[in-house]
Scaffold this motif. Structure first.
Motif, PDB file in Angstrom:
ATOM      1  N   ALA A  96       0.833  -1.204   0.000  1.00  0.00           N
ATOM      2  CA  ALA A  96       0.000   0.000   0.000  1.00  0.00           C
ATOM      3  C   ALA A  96       0.870   1.256   0.000  1.00  0.00           C
ATOM      4  O   ALA A  96       0.573   2.229  -0.700  1.00  0.00           O
ATOM      5  CB  ALA A  96      -0.938  -0.001   1.199  1.00  0.00           C
ATOM      6  N   GLY A  97       1.950   1.239   0.772  1.00  0.00           N
ATOM      7  CA  GLY A  97       2.862   2.379   0.802  1.00  0.00           C
ATOM      8  C   GLY A  97       3.542   2.613  -0.536  1.00  0.00           C
ATOM      9  O   GLY A  97       3.677   3.754  -0.989  1.00  0.00           O
ATOM     10  N   CYS A  98       3.952   1.539  -1.178  1.00  0.00           N
ATOM     11  CA  CYS A  98       4.588   1.667  -2.500  1.00  0.00           C
ATOM     12  C   CYS A  98       3.591   2.165  -3.539  1.00  0.00           C
ATOM     13  O   CYS A  98       3.930   3.007  -4.380  1.00  0.00           O
ATOM     14  CB  CYS A  98       5.179   0.334  -2.936  1.00  0.00           C
ATOM     15  SG  CYS A  98       6.614  -0.166  -1.966  1.00  0.00           S
ATOM     16  N   PHE A  99       2.355   1.668  -3.485  1.00  0.00           N
ATOM     17  CA  PHE A  99       1.330   2.140  -4.419  1.00  0.00           C
ATOM     18  C   PHE A  99       0.991   3.608  -4.158  1.00  0.00           C
ATOM     19  O   PHE A  99       0.758   4.373  -5.096  1.00  0.00           O
ATOM     20  CB  PHE A  99       0.082   1.270  -4.338  1.00  0.00           C
ATOM     21  CG  PHE A  99       0.211  -0.069  -5.021  1.00  0.00           C
ATOM     22  CD1 PHE A  99       1.299  -0.388  -5.805  1.00  0.00           C
ATOM     23  CD2 PHE A  99      -0.775  -1.016  -4.870  1.00  0.00           C
ATOM     24  CE1 PHE A  99       1.413  -1.628  -6.434  1.00  0.00           C
ATOM     25  CE2 PHE A  99      -0.688  -2.256  -5.497  1.00  0.00           C
ATOM     26  CZ  PHE A  99       0.411  -2.552  -6.283  1.00  0.00           C
ATOM     27  N   ALA A 100       0.961   4.015  -2.890  1.00  0.00           N
ATOM     28  CA  ALA A 100       0.718   5.423  -2.569  1.00  0.00           C
ATOM     29  C   ALA A 100       1.849   6.293  -3.114  1.00  0.00           C
ATOM     30  O   ALA A 100       1.601   7.380  -3.656  1.00  0.00           O
ATOM     31  CB  ALA A 100       0.579   5.609  -1.064  1.00  0.00           C
ATOM     32  N   LEU A 101       3.077   5.819  -3.005  1.00  0.00           N
ATOM     33  CA  LEU A 101       4.211   6.544  -3.576  1.00  0.00           C
ATOM     34  C   LEU A 101       4.062   6.655  -5.093  1.00  0.00           C
ATOM     35  O   LEU A 101       4.273   7.722  -5.673  1.00  0.00           O
ATOM     36  CB  LEU A 101       5.525   5.839  -3.233  1.00  0.00           C
ATOM     37  CG  LEU A 101       6.787   6.406  -3.895  1.00  0.00           C
ATOM     38  CD1 LEU A 101       7.049   7.831  -3.440  1.00  0.00           C
ATOM     39  CD2 LEU A 101       7.981   5.508  -3.613  1.00  0.00           C
ATOM     40  N   ALA A 102       3.674   5.560  -5.746  1.00  0.00           N
ATOM     41  CA  ALA A 102       3.496   5.564  -7.201  1.00  0.00           C
ATOM     42  C   ALA A 102       2.415   6.556  -7.613  1.00  0.00           C
ATOM     43  O   ALA A 102       2.606   7.350  -8.553  1.00  0.00           O
ATOM     44  CB  ALA A 102       3.148   4.163  -7.696  1.00  0.00           C
ATOM     45  N   ASN A 103       1.296   6.543  -6.915  1.00  0.00           N
ATOM     46  CA  ASN A 103       0.190   7.438  -7.255  1.00  0.00           C
ATOM     47  C   ASN A 103       0.543   8.900  -7.019  1.00  0.00           C
ATOM     48  O   ASN A 103       0.196   9.772  -7.818  1.00  0.00           O
ATOM     49  CB  ASN A 103      -1.052   7.056  -6.449  1.00  0.00           C
ATOM     50  CG  ASN A 103      -1.558   5.676  -6.800  1.00  0.00           C
ATOM     51  OD1 ASN A 103      -1.431   5.217  -7.928  1.00  0.00           O
ATOM     52  ND2 ASN A 103      -2.121   4.992  -5.827  1.00  0.00           N
ATOM     53  N   THR A 104       1.246   9.170  -5.937  1.00  0.00           N
ATOM     54  CA  THR A 104       1.625  10.546  -5.620  1.00  0.00           C
ATOM     55  C   THR A 104       2.697  11.052  -6.579  1.00  0.00           C
ATOM     56  O   THR A 104       2.639  12.203  -7.030  1.00  0.00           O
ATOM     57  CB  THR A 104       2.114  10.633  -4.162  1.00  0.00           C
ATOM     58  OG1 THR A 104       1.120  10.064  -3.308  1.00  0.00           O
ATOM     59  CG2 THR A 104       2.378  12.063  -3.760  1.00  0.00           C
ATOM     60  N   ALA A 105       3.656  10.202  -6.905  1.00  0.00           N
ATOM     61  CA  ALA A 105       4.697  10.600  -7.862  1.00  0.00           C
ATOM     62  C   ALA A 105       4.090  10.900  -9.227  1.00  0.00           C
ATOM     63  O   ALA A 105       4.470  11.875  -9.892  1.00  0.00           O
ATOM     64  CB  ALA A 105       5.749   9.495  -7.976  1.00  0.00           C
ATOM     65  N   GLU A 106       3.130  10.086  -9.643  1.00  0.00           N
ATOM     66  CA  GLU A 106       2.457  10.330 -10.918  1.00  0.00           C
ATOM     67  C   GLU A 106       1.711  11.662 -10.903  1.00  0.00           C
ATOM     68  O   GLU A 106       1.815  12.450 -11.843  1.00  0.00           O
ATOM     69  CB  GLU A 106       1.467   9.207 -11.213  1.00  0.00           C
ATOM     70  CG  GLU A 106       0.627   9.458 -12.446  1.00  0.00           C
ATOM     71  CD  GLU A 106      -0.444   8.424 -12.650  1.00  0.00           C
ATOM     72  OE1 GLU A 106      -0.856   8.259 -13.811  1.00  0.00           O
ATOM     73  OE2 GLU A 106      -0.886   7.784 -11.674  1.00  0.00           O
ATOM     74  N   ALA A 107       0.963  11.918  -9.831  1.00  0.00           N
ATOM     75  CA  ALA A 107       0.219  13.176  -9.725  1.00  0.00           C
ATOM     76  C   ALA A 107       1.164  14.376  -9.727  1.00  0.00           C
ATOM     77  O   ALA A 107       0.876  15.397 -10.359  1.00  0.00           O
ATOM     78  CB  ALA A 107      -0.638  13.170  -8.464  1.00  0.00           C
ATOM     79  N   ALA A 108       2.290  14.238  -9.040  1.00  0.00           N
ATOM     80  CA  ALA A 108       3.257  15.340  -8.992  1.00  0.00           C
ATOM     81  C   ALA A 108       3.872  15.588 -10.365  1.00  0.00           C
ATOM     82  O   ALA A 108       3.915  16.733 -10.836  1.00  0.00           O
ATOM     83  CB  ALA A 108       4.343  15.036  -7.968  1.00  0.00           C
ATOM     84  N   LEU A 109       4.328  14.538 -11.022  1.00  0.00           N
ATOM     85  CA  LEU A 109       4.977  14.703 -12.324  1.00  0.00           C
ATOM     86  C   LEU A 109       3.992  15.204 -13.377  1.00  0.00           C
ATOM     87  O   LEU A 109       4.201  16.255 -13.994  1.00  0.00           O
ATOM     88  CB  LEU A 109       5.615  13.391 -12.784  1.00  0.00           C
ATOM     89  CG  LEU A 109       6.244  13.417 -14.190  1.00  0.00           C
ATOM     90  CD1 LEU A 109       7.411  14.380 -14.241  1.00  0.00           C
ATOM     91  CD2 LEU A 109       6.672  12.013 -14.584  1.00  0.00           C
TER      92      LEU A 109
END
Length: 191
Positions: A96-109
């Protein structure tokens, strides 16, 4: 100390927002949580990832349409909402933490790239190109992070997971983000 410096030093990056901003950030967080939980719940049996991740489109749209303090607050809210949706959906804390990182990184980029000159528009072919490039770049980033997590934590297939995540995220961004983009002015009204 100059007034501008006092405002910067005296404000935390979440505090100092007005009520409308706080409510809009909360609204985005709730939407990301609800859509993320729905996607996790509806994921096919045996799959490590969802078929479609509409929360990606909402996240990128929100970040693209915002700036400054609100953007930072949104990214924090997106991370927490995504983490919560994955945990409530039954995923382990690490995944869940890794998926949250993936989703947040995508939104930021993707969101920062799209909204770097203010609210994005859909008035020229360059705007369309920027949408396509930001959706692709953000989705690929999310795909690489999520696939690495699934591969490392669950023994999943790296490339298949990466492509599945990238496709589900880019589709959501390409469907949802244009809804918030500025439309071209009606040229018939100028006669």
């Amino acid at each position: 100390m100059p007034a501008a410096a006092r405002r910067i030093v005296g404000r935390s990056w979440v505090a100092g927002t007005n009520r409308a901003t706080a409510w809009s950030v909360l609204g985005v967080a709730l939407a990301v949580f609800a859509l993320g939980l729905l996607a996790v719940t509806l994921a096919p049996a045996g799959s490590h990832v969802a078929v479609w991740w509409p929360a990606a489109g909402v996240s990128v749209a929100a970040v693209a349409a915002s700036g400054g303090t609100r953007r930072r607050s949104l990214l924090l809210a997106i991370a927490l909402a995504s983490l919560s949706a994955n945990l409530v959906g039954g995923r382990s804390l690490a995944l869940a933490g890794c998926f949250a990182l993936a989703n947040t990184a995508e939104a930021a980029l993707a969101g920062c790239w799209l909204g770097r000159q203010g609210r994005p528009g859909m008035t020229t072919m360059l705007d369309l190109g920027r949408l396509l490039m930001s959706a692709t770049a953000g989705a690929l980033l999310a795909g690489v992070i999520a696939a690495t997590a699934v591969w490392g934590l669950r023994g999943g297939v790296l490339w298949a997971t990466c492509l599945s995540v990238a496709a589900s995220h880019s589709a959501a961004v390409l469907v949802i983000v244009p809804l918030i983009m500025r439309a071209p002015a009606d040229h018939r009204a100028r006669r």
